[in-house]
Design a protein around this motif. Structure first.
Motif, PDB file in Angstrom:
ATOM      1  N   ASN A  58       0.285  -1.329   0.017  1.00 35.48           N
ATOM      2  CA  ASN A  58       0.177  -0.351   0.142  1.00 35.48           C
ATOM      3  C   ASN A  58       0.895   1.373  -0.210  1.00 35.48           C
ATOM      4  O   ASN A  58       1.948   1.202  -1.156  1.00 35.48           O
ATOM      5  CB  ASN A  58      -0.827  -0.285   1.167  1.00 35.48           C
ATOM      6  CG  ASN A  58      -0.862  -0.035   2.801  1.00 35.48           C
ATOM      7  OD1 ASN A  58      -0.434  -1.081   2.850  1.00 35.48           O
ATOM      8  ND2 ASN A  58      -1.183   0.933   3.699  1.00 35.48           N
ATOM      9  N   ASP A  59       0.527   2.339   1.013  1.00 38.25           N
ATOM     10  CA  ASP A  59       1.184   3.782   0.684  1.00 38.25           C
ATOM     11  C   ASP A  59       2.787   3.794   0.605  1.00 38.25           C
ATOM     12  O   ASP A  59       3.310   2.998   0.915  1.00 38.25           O
ATOM     13  CB  ASP A  59       1.454   4.004   2.046  1.00 38.25           C
ATOM     14  CG  ASP A  59       0.511   3.935   2.824  1.00 38.25           C
ATOM     15  OD1 ASP A  59      -0.557   3.281   2.127  1.00 38.25           O
ATOM     16  OD2 ASP A  59      -0.033   4.466   3.916  1.00 38.25           O
ATOM     17  N   TRP A  91      -3.361  -6.834   2.895  1.00 40.71           N
ATOM     18  CA  TRP A  91      -3.084  -6.402   4.347  1.00 40.71           C
ATOM     19  C   TRP A  91      -2.747  -6.610   5.871  1.00 40.71           C
ATOM     20  O   TRP A  91      -3.176  -7.878   6.529  1.00 40.71           O
ATOM     21  CB  TRP A  91      -3.501  -5.190   4.724  1.00 40.71           C
ATOM     22  CG  TRP A  91      -2.822  -4.123   5.352  1.00 40.71           C
ATOM     23  CD1 TRP A  91      -2.114  -3.024   4.811  1.00 40.71           C
ATOM     24  CD2 TRP A  91      -2.583  -3.935   6.896  1.00 40.71           C
ATOM     25  NE1 TRP A  91      -2.012  -2.001   5.925  1.00 40.71           N
ATOM     26  CE2 TRP A  91      -2.689  -2.424   7.209  1.00 40.71           C
ATOM     27  CE3 TRP A  91      -3.627  -4.797   7.995  1.00 40.71           C
ATOM     28  CZ2 TRP A  91      -2.020  -2.223   8.516  1.00 40.71           C
ATOM     29  CZ3 TRP A  91      -3.044  -4.643   8.667  1.00 40.71           C
ATOM     30  CH2 TRP A  91      -3.212  -2.711  10.003  1.00 40.71           C
ATOM     31  N   PHE A 107       4.706   1.093   9.820  1.00 42.87           N
ATOM     32  CA  PHE A 107       3.234   2.269   9.598  1.00 42.87           C
ATOM     33  C   PHE A 107       4.173   2.895   8.452  1.00 42.87           C
ATOM     34  O   PHE A 107       5.691   3.839   8.618  1.00 42.87           O
ATOM     35  CB  PHE A 107       2.478   2.553  10.068  1.00 42.87           C
ATOM     36  CG  PHE A 107       1.031   2.037  10.389  1.00 42.87           C
ATOM     37  CD1 PHE A 107       1.339   0.279  10.430  1.00 42.87           C
ATOM     38  CD2 PHE A 107       0.293   2.423  11.362  1.00 42.87           C
ATOM     39  CE1 PHE A 107       0.185  -0.631  10.060  1.00 42.87           C
ATOM     40  CE2 PHE A 107      -0.935   0.973  11.362  1.00 42.87           C
ATOM     41  CZ  PHE A 107      -0.780  -0.121  11.252  1.00 42.87           C
ATOM     42  N   SER A 108       3.503   4.328   8.102  1.00 43.38           N
ATOM     43  CA  SER A 108       3.748   5.547   6.663  1.00 43.38           C
ATOM     44  C   SER A 108       4.726   5.827   7.158  1.00 43.38           C
ATOM     45  O   SER A 108       4.709   6.487   9.099  1.00 43.38           O
ATOM     46  CB  SER A 108       2.832   5.460   6.353  1.00 43.38           C
ATOM     47  OG  SER A 108       2.021   4.046   4.809  1.00 43.38           O
ATOM     48  N   ARG A 133      -0.078   9.255  13.625  1.00 43.48           N
ATOM     49  CA  ARG A 133       0.934   8.594  12.816  1.00 43.48           C
ATOM     50  C   ARG A 133       1.146   9.240  11.281  1.00 43.48           C
ATOM     51  O   ARG A 133       0.509  10.833  11.107  1.00 43.48           O
ATOM     52  CB  ARG A 133      -0.248   7.167  12.084  1.00 43.48           C
ATOM     53  CG  ARG A 133      -0.908   7.646  11.758  1.00 43.48           C
ATOM     54  CD  ARG A 133      -1.805   5.505  11.258  1.00 43.48           C
ATOM     55  NE  ARG A 133      -3.273   5.789  10.294  1.00 43.48           N
ATOM     56  CZ  ARG A 133      -4.025   6.077  11.212  1.00 43.48           C
ATOM     57  NH1 ARG A 133      -4.290   5.752  13.062  1.00 43.48           N
ATOM     58  NH2 ARG A 133      -5.710   6.215  10.639  1.00 43.48           N
ATOM     59  N   GLU A 167      -5.188  11.116   6.823  1.00 40.24           N
ATOM     60  CA  GLU A 167      -4.438  10.325   6.902  1.00 40.24           C
ATOM     61  C   GLU A 167      -2.760  11.096   6.009  1.00 40.24           C
ATOM     62  O   GLU A 167      -2.975  11.494   5.082  1.00 40.24           O
ATOM     63  CB  GLU A 167      -4.314   8.538   6.195  1.00 40.24           C
ATOM     64  CG  GLU A 167      -5.530   7.836   7.244  1.00 40.24           C
ATOM     65  CD  GLU A 167      -5.455   6.581   6.858  1.00 40.24           C
ATOM     66  OE1 GLU A 167      -5.391   5.752   7.860  1.00 40.24           O
ATOM     67  OE2 GLU A 167      -5.726   6.182   5.761  1.00 40.24           O
ATOM     68  N   CYS A 168      -1.426  10.021   6.214  1.00 39.46           N
ATOM     69  CA  CYS A 168      -0.505  10.647   5.097  1.00 39.46           C
ATOM     70  C   CYS A 168      -0.675  12.313   5.202  1.00 39.46           C
ATOM     71  O   CYS A 168      -0.073  12.649   3.401  1.00 39.46           O
ATOM     72  CB  CYS A 168      -0.594   9.810   3.646  1.00 39.46           C
ATOM     73  SG  CYS A 168      -0.311   7.692   4.499  1.00 39.46           S
ATOM     74  N   TYR A 202      -4.239   7.015  -3.387  1.00 36.47           N
ATOM     75  CA  TYR A 202      -4.240   7.891  -2.770  1.00 36.47           C
ATOM     76  C   TYR A 202      -3.310   7.517  -1.723  1.00 36.47           C
ATOM     77  O   TYR A 202      -2.030   6.586  -2.146  1.00 36.47           O
ATOM     78  CB  TYR A 202      -5.664   6.246  -1.880  1.00 36.47           C
ATOM     79  CG  TYR A 202      -5.445   6.499  -0.325  1.00 36.47           C
ATOM     80  CD1 TYR A 202      -6.104   8.120  -0.397  1.00 36.47           C
ATOM     81  CD2 TYR A 202      -5.093   5.843   0.615  1.00 36.47           C
ATOM     82  CE1 TYR A 202      -6.305   7.710   1.335  1.00 36.47           C
ATOM     83  CE2 TYR A 202      -5.189   6.249   2.145  1.00 36.47           C
ATOM     84  CZ  TYR A 202      -5.884   7.529   2.577  1.00 36.47           C
ATOM     85  OH  TYR A 202      -5.742   7.883   3.598  1.00 36.47           O
ATOM     86  N   TRP A 233      -9.195   1.399   0.195  1.00 39.40           N
ATOM     87  CA  TRP A 233      -9.622   0.661   0.545  1.00 39.40           C
ATOM     88  C   TRP A 233     -10.707   0.006   0.666  1.00 39.40           C
ATOM     89  O   TRP A 233     -10.710  -0.796   1.233  1.00 39.40           O
ATOM     90  CB  TRP A 233      -9.239   1.641   2.101  1.00 39.40           C
ATOM     91  CG  TRP A 233      -7.765   1.706   2.707  1.00 39.40           C
ATOM     92  CD1 TRP A 233      -7.167   3.087   2.776  1.00 39.40           C
ATOM     93  CD2 TRP A 233      -6.772   0.425   3.484  1.00 39.40           C
ATOM     94  NE1 TRP A 233      -5.452   1.819   3.360  1.00 39.40           N
ATOM     95  CE2 TRP A 233      -5.744   1.259   3.167  1.00 39.40           C
ATOM     96  CE3 TRP A 233      -7.105  -0.854   2.785  1.00 39.40           C
ATOM     97  CZ2 TRP A 233      -4.582   0.537   3.568  1.00 39.40           C
ATOM     98  CZ3 TRP A 233      -5.694  -1.334   3.034  1.00 39.40           C
ATOM     99  CH2 TRP A 233      -4.740  -0.831   3.362  1.00 39.40           C
TER     100      TRP A 233
HETATM  101  C1  FRU Z   1      -3.041   4.863   4.770  1.00 39.81           C
HETATM  102  C2  FRU Z   1      -2.255   3.722   5.988  1.00 39.81           C
HETATM  103  C3  FRU Z   1      -1.381   4.612   6.933  1.00 39.81           C
HETATM  104  C4  FRU Z   1      -0.961   3.678   7.823  1.00 39.81           C
HETATM  105  C5  FRU Z   1      -0.807   2.412   7.025  1.00 39.81           C
HETATM  106  C6  FRU Z   1      -1.004   1.272   7.632  1.00 39.81           C
HETATM  107  O1  FRU Z   1      -2.938   3.837   3.934  1.00 39.81           O
HETATM  108  O2  FRU Z   1      -3.643   3.448   6.740  1.00 39.81           O
HETATM  109  O3  FRU Z   1      -1.726   5.674   7.584  1.00 39.81           O
HETATM  110  O4  FRU Z   1       0.328   4.128   8.079  1.00 39.81           O
HETATM  111  O5  FRU Z   1      -1.351   2.906   6.132  1.00 39.81           O
HETATM  112  O6  FRU Z   1      -0.314   0.493   6.858  1.00 39.81           O
END
Ligand code: FRU
Length: 505
Positions: free
Chosen positions: A30-31, A55, A87-88, A158, A213-214, A289, A311
């Motif tokens: 993912n990210d 995931w 995580f990210s 995060r 997020e992010c 995303y 998601w």
């Molecule tokens: C965004 C997210 C972030 C998190 C990561 C976990 O897609 O939910 O907020 O750090 O993915 O995989």
């Protein structure tokens, strides 16, 4: 991690593996994380499950590229363990060794990531920010013994993006991160990447239909004028995008070294669901995303990559053994369009180097009601540059990756001023109830015409409308045999002013 069982879910075999988008060889991603250009190499780290294609076991995977179009996968860079998922986050080049992780003449790369602490660990129940460093240019990483370095006791803190601020207020590291369920960006400063001091918070504002997020924060010249900089704050939200599920919004404003002040806020606090179209969106499609920008990109370019998934159905898309591509890298700029500032995006990379010979081209043709296949324009990996002039049709456009009348429609409804992607007949849609959608974006006419540049790959279409003013990114899963490109019109005619189709490999 060797006690964990691999979790590869079954999916139909198929030739969905993209030619020009990064996918992990046989695992989940993912990210994008830690994007940085360093010593001539673009590094793409990413949320990765090294043991499966759904995931889980979150770790940082790693790939590199020198051209942003072809990528080489490397071993996992930062792995989860019994205490934490990784995580990210982001990576900075600590050229003056402010962190002290460097040795002798070697300055470190420092990763700032979120430790998602596991049940039974010392910080159980919290998400906090941690460090790892690399002394070999990003290939091997050591976790800092003093982790976490920033813990607010929050379960939803995060996605730190760190950059070097050099301005009127001084010179120091700035972190933007989120309190995800408070719809808030939090800003911190540090001299050494280890001790962090709260600067300010931003939000809630504009879209709050899902967790924030992010985030990312960076300056850009307005209309190319280096004397006139404005700052862009990007915030990904999930769900709550303009066409449902995951998406990214952005704000344009000023950053004085302490606070970000938005000049583009439409609603403060909780969003107004009737005003979603007035908020600024990084992309209007379903599948862009967690987009973030590269640190230290050459020539001050601002390059972004997003995760090409949503998601809502991410764990179910029908690819195997890998799951999820990254978007193309995009170069972004800040421009005045129709009297308003907005981000304009262009795919980055040397497209001439991957272009096949003899593009298909045609100009000044009438599109009659119905679907007309463009003989000689078929393909599965293509760049399409097309310009339409409206006529009597209420809707017109292209049918991508088609077979006869079926395919993915990318169209314009001129009376509504709408760009649309219709993937109801795009191929496989049965894996999730929400996938077969018609997605729309407002798009202004440019001197009466609509210009689209579309990058088609084996499981995606990225639309850059009106020179990149509006973008729409969508996954599609057509049969390998669906290769036709067609034009269509509904309720009248339109003019295909020009089209050029370049095969890419
Ligand atoms: C965004 C997210 C972030 C998190 C990561 C976990 O897609 O939910 O907020 O750090 O993915 O995989």
């Amino acid at each position: 991690m060797d006690t964990l069982t691999p979790t590869h879910t079954a999916a139909t075999a198929g030739s969905y593996r993209p030619a020009l988008h990064y996918t992990a060889q046989d695992t989940w991603l993912n990210d994008p994380n830690g994007l940085i250009f360093h010593e001539g190499v673009y590094h793409l780290y990413y949320q990765n499950n090294p043991l499966g294609n759904v995931w889980g076991n979150m770790s940082w995977g790693h790939a590199t590229s020198t051209d942003l179009l072809t990528w080489t996968e490397h071993p996992v860079a930062i792995a989860c363990d019994e205490n934490e998922d990784i995580f990210s986050g982001s990576i900075v080049y600590d050229r003056h060794n402010t962190s002290g992780f460097g040795t002798g003449s070697v300055a470190p790369l420092v990763a700032i990531y979120t430790s998602a602490f596991k049940p039974g660990s010392a910080h159980e129940g919290t998400q906090a920010q941690s460090l790892a460093y690399s002394l070999d240019g990003g290939y091997t990483w050591t976790k800092h013994k003093g982790n976490p370095v920033l813990n607010r006791g929050s379960a939803e803190f995060r996605d730190p993006k760190v950059f070097r601020y050099d301005g009127d207020a001084g010179s120091y590291w700035v972190m933007v991160a989120v309190e995800a369920t408070d719809f808030q960006v939090v800003l911190y400063k540090s001299e050494d990447l280890k001790d962090w001091e709260l600067l300010s918070t931003f939000g809630p504002a504009n879209a709050t239909g899902g967790v924030w997020e992010c985030p990312d924060l960076f300056p850009l010249p307005v209309d190319g004028d280096p004397e006139n900089l404005m700052w862009v704050l990007t915030v990904n939200i999930n769900p709550g995008g303009p066409n449902n599920g995951s998406a990214g919004q952005y704000f344009i404003g000023h950053f004085d070294g302490t606070s970000f002040t938005s000049a583009s806020t439409v609603t403060e606090g909780t969003q107004d669901p009737d005003r979603l179209a007035e908020y600024l969106w990084l992309d209007w499609g379903r599948d862009y995303y967690a987009a973030v920008s590269f640190s230290d990109a050459p020539d001050n370019r601002r390059l972004m990559i997003g995760w090409m998934n949503n998601w809502e159905y991410a764990n179910h898309i029908p690819t195997t053994p890998w799951r999820s591509p990254m978007s193309l890298a995009r170069e972004i700029s800040l421009q005045t369009r129709n009297g308003k500032l907005c981000l304009v995006q262009q795919p980055a990379g040397d497209w001439a180097a991957v272009a096949g010979q003899e593009p298909f081209s045609l100009s000044g043709a009438t599109i009659h009601e119905g679907v007309q296949v463009l003989a000689g324009a078929a393909g599965t990996v293509q760049r399409i540059d097309v310009s339409f002039t409206p006529g009597s049709a209420e809707e017109f456009g292209l049918v991508l990756r088609g077979d006869g009348a079926h395919g993915t429609r990318v169209g314009i409804r001129p009376d509504e001023g709408t760009l649309l992607t219709d993937r109801r007949e795009s191929g496989r849609t049965d894996f999730h109830a929400s996938f077969a959608s018609i997605d729309t974006a407002p798009v202004p006419a440019k001197q009466g015409t609509y210009d689209l540049t579309i990058f088609v790959d084996r499981c995606s279409a990225e639309v850059f409308a009106q020179g990149g003013q509006v973008t729409m990114t969508e996954l599609i899963f057509p049969a390998g045999s669906s290769t036709d490109l067609a034009v269509y019109a509904v309720g009248g005619t339109a003019t295909l002013s020009s089209i050029q189709v370049t095969q890419l490999a």
